[in-house]
Design an enzyme around this catalytic site. Sequence first.
Site, short mmCIF file in Angstrom:
data_model
loop_
_atom_site.label_atom_id
_atom_site.label_comp_id
_atom_site.label_asym_id
_atom_site.label_seq_id
_atom_site.Cartn_x
_atom_site.Cartn_y
_atom_site.Cartn_z
N LYS A 158 0.83 -1.21 0.00
CA LYS A 158 0.00 0.00 0.00
C LYS A 158 0.87 1.26 0.00
CE LYS A 158 -2.01 -1.09 3.92
NZ LYS A 158 -1.32 -2.36 4.26
N ARG A 180 -9.96 0.80 8.18
CA ARG A 180 -9.60 -0.59 8.45
C ARG A 180 -10.66 -1.32 9.26
NH1 ARG A 180 -3.40 -1.74 9.24
NH2 ARG A 180 -2.74 0.24 8.46
N ARG A 208 11.96 -6.68 5.97
CA ARG A 208 11.98 -5.24 5.68
C ARG A 208 12.90 -4.49 6.64
NH1 ARG A 208 6.40 -2.03 5.42
NH2 ARG A 208 6.12 -2.88 7.50
N ARG A 240 -0.76 -9.09 13.17
CA ARG A 240 -1.28 -8.06 12.25
C ARG A 240 -2.09 -8.70 11.13
NH1 ARG A 240 4.15 -5.36 10.73
NH2 ARG A 240 2.95 -4.20 9.19
P1 AP5 Z 1 4.81 -1.59 1.86
O1 AP5 Z 1 4.56 -0.77 0.64
O2 AP5 Z 1 5.48 -0.96 3.01
O3 AP5 Z 1 3.45 -2.32 2.30
P2 AP5 Z 1 2.25 -1.81 3.18
O4 AP5 Z 1 1.03 -2.47 2.62
O5 AP5 Z 1 2.26 -0.33 3.28
O6 AP5 Z 1 2.65 -2.51 4.54
P3 AP5 Z 1 2.65 -1.95 6.03
O7 AP5 Z 1 3.51 -2.85 6.83
O8 AP5 Z 1 2.94 -0.49 6.07
O9 AP5 Z 1 1.14 -2.19 6.34
P4 AP5 Z 1 0.32 -2.08 7.63
O10 AP5 Z 1 -1.03 -1.89 7.11
O11 AP5 Z 1 0.52 -3.22 8.56
O12 AP5 Z 1 1.01 -0.86 8.41
P5 AP5 Z 1 0.58 0.62 8.71
O13 AP5 Z 1 1.79 1.42 8.79
O14 AP5 Z 1 -0.52 1.05 7.82
O15 AP5 Z 1 5.65 -2.88 1.40
C1 AP5 Z 1 6.06 -3.85 2.35
C2 AP5 Z 1 7.43 -4.40 1.97
O16 AP5 Z 1 7.30 -5.09 0.72
C3 AP5 Z 1 8.49 -3.31 1.73
O17 AP5 Z 1 9.73 -3.79 2.15
C4 AP5 Z 1 8.47 -3.10 0.23
O18 AP5 Z 1 9.70 -2.65 -0.27
C5 AP5 Z 1 8.11 -4.50 -0.30
N1 AP5 Z 1 7.31 -4.46 -1.52
C6 AP5 Z 1 6.29 -3.60 -1.82
N2 AP5 Z 1 5.77 -3.88 -3.03
C7 AP5 Z 1 6.47 -4.97 -3.50
C8 AP5 Z 1 6.39 -5.72 -4.70
N3 AP5 Z 1 5.47 -5.45 -5.66
N4 AP5 Z 1 7.24 -6.76 -4.85
C9 AP5 Z 1 8.15 -7.05 -3.87
N5 AP5 Z 1 8.29 -6.36 -2.71
C10 AP5 Z 1 7.44 -5.32 -2.53
O19 AP5 Z 1 -0.06 0.47 10.18
C11 AP5 Z 1 0.77 0.17 11.27
C12 AP5 Z 1 -0.04 0.15 12.55
O20 AP5 Z 1 -0.61 1.45 12.79
C13 AP5 Z 1 -1.24 -0.79 12.57
O21 AP5 Z 1 -0.86 -2.12 12.91
C14 AP5 Z 1 -2.10 -0.13 13.65
O22 AP5 Z 1 -1.58 -0.39 14.94
C15 AP5 Z 1 -1.91 1.35 13.35
N6 AP5 Z 1 -2.90 1.82 12.38
C16 AP5 Z 1 -2.65 2.30 11.13
N7 AP5 Z 1 -3.79 2.63 10.51
C17 AP5 Z 1 -4.81 2.35 11.37
C18 AP5 Z 1 -6.23 2.43 11.30
N8 AP5 Z 1 -6.84 2.89 10.19
N9 AP5 Z 1 -6.94 2.06 12.38
C19 AP5 Z 1 -6.34 1.61 13.50
N10 AP5 Z 1 -5.01 1.47 13.64
C20 AP5 Z 1 -4.24 1.84 12.57
MG MG Z 2 2.52 1.04 4.84
#
Ligand code: AP5
Ligand code: MG
Length: 228
Positions: A18, A93, A132, A176
């Site tokens: 994402k 979410r 990562r 997660r």
């Molecule tokens: P990346 O692009 O970072 O993936 P992502 O989907 O953004 O993954 P996240 O780990 O950020 O998702 P998340 O939803 O758990 O975390 P968030 O920060 O939103 O890619 C991942 C890896 O893969 C990278 O190394 C990248 O280089 C690689 N990659 C990407 N595309 C690729 C491809 N095509 N091929 C190969 N490799 C690839 O949330 C974190 C925490 O915040 C949550 O757990 C929660 O506690 C809180 N939070 C956030 N939003 C909310 C909400 N709306 N409500 C409640 N709590 C929330």
């Molecule tokens: Mg992310």
Amino acid sequence: MSGQGSRLLLIGAPGAGKGTQAALLSKTLGVPHISTGDMFRAAKAMGSPMGVMARKYMERGALVPDKVTIGIVEERLQQPDASDGWILDGFPRTPGQARALDELLARLGQSLDAVVKLTVPRDELIRRLTGRRVCPQCGANYHLDSAPPAHAGICNRCGHQLEQREDDSEQTVMHRLDVYHESTRPLIAFYEKKGVLHRVDGTLPVGKVNTAIVAALRAPAAAPVKAS
Ligand code: AP5
Ligand code: MG
Ligand code: ZN
């Protein structure tokens, strides 16, 4: 893209790509990339009371309570740079967050143009997240096997020491993924019923995923599903 698809949501499991895709689309479409995860991490780094509170949930892979999350998104979407569009990454979410977003958009007289669901199998999600490494200084992302830095542990872009995200340990990643399945997956049907959902294969290389999203935004979404 002539105004089409300028208010987008990216939905997908942790590690689906994402953040990677939202950053690319933000440049192409000229609208801000709004990630609730990034906002919570910035608040945590500043040590603000909200950041300290959010950390307690994030470090164990749980969701931050809806009230707080909805509040920060409501505030952010009303900033001047978001008036012509945005890409939401990681929000909504939960069904409560999705309803709150609908209400907010109705109040602001805005509509949601498209929802892109990135699909990646569980094994690959675990591989991506546990390998990562991130740069806390400039935000660059690396992977120990598939995208290593030129010098181990050092950011190519700014020379800062790389870190593992606090929630990228194997145990927390598993949790997660479970939270995603329980709380966020129901939103796929919610947006499918509205006729705005596009499914994109997130296992392709980054550039190809981007091309597939742009193509999907030009095509009509799957027809709305009638309530039975
Ligand atoms: P990346 O692009 O970072 O993936 P992502 O989907 O953004 O993954 P996240 O780990 O950020 O998702 P998340 O939803 O758990 O975390 P968030 O920060 O939103 O890619 C991942 C890896 O893969 C990278 O190394 C990248 O280089 C690689 N990659 C990407 N595309 C690729 C491809 N095509 N091929 C190969 N490799 C690839 O949330 C974190 C925490 O915040 C949550 O757990 C929660 O506690 C809180 N939070 C956030 N939003 C909310 C909400 N709306 N409500 C409640 N709590 C929330
Ligand atoms: Mg992310
Ligand atoms: Zn860096």
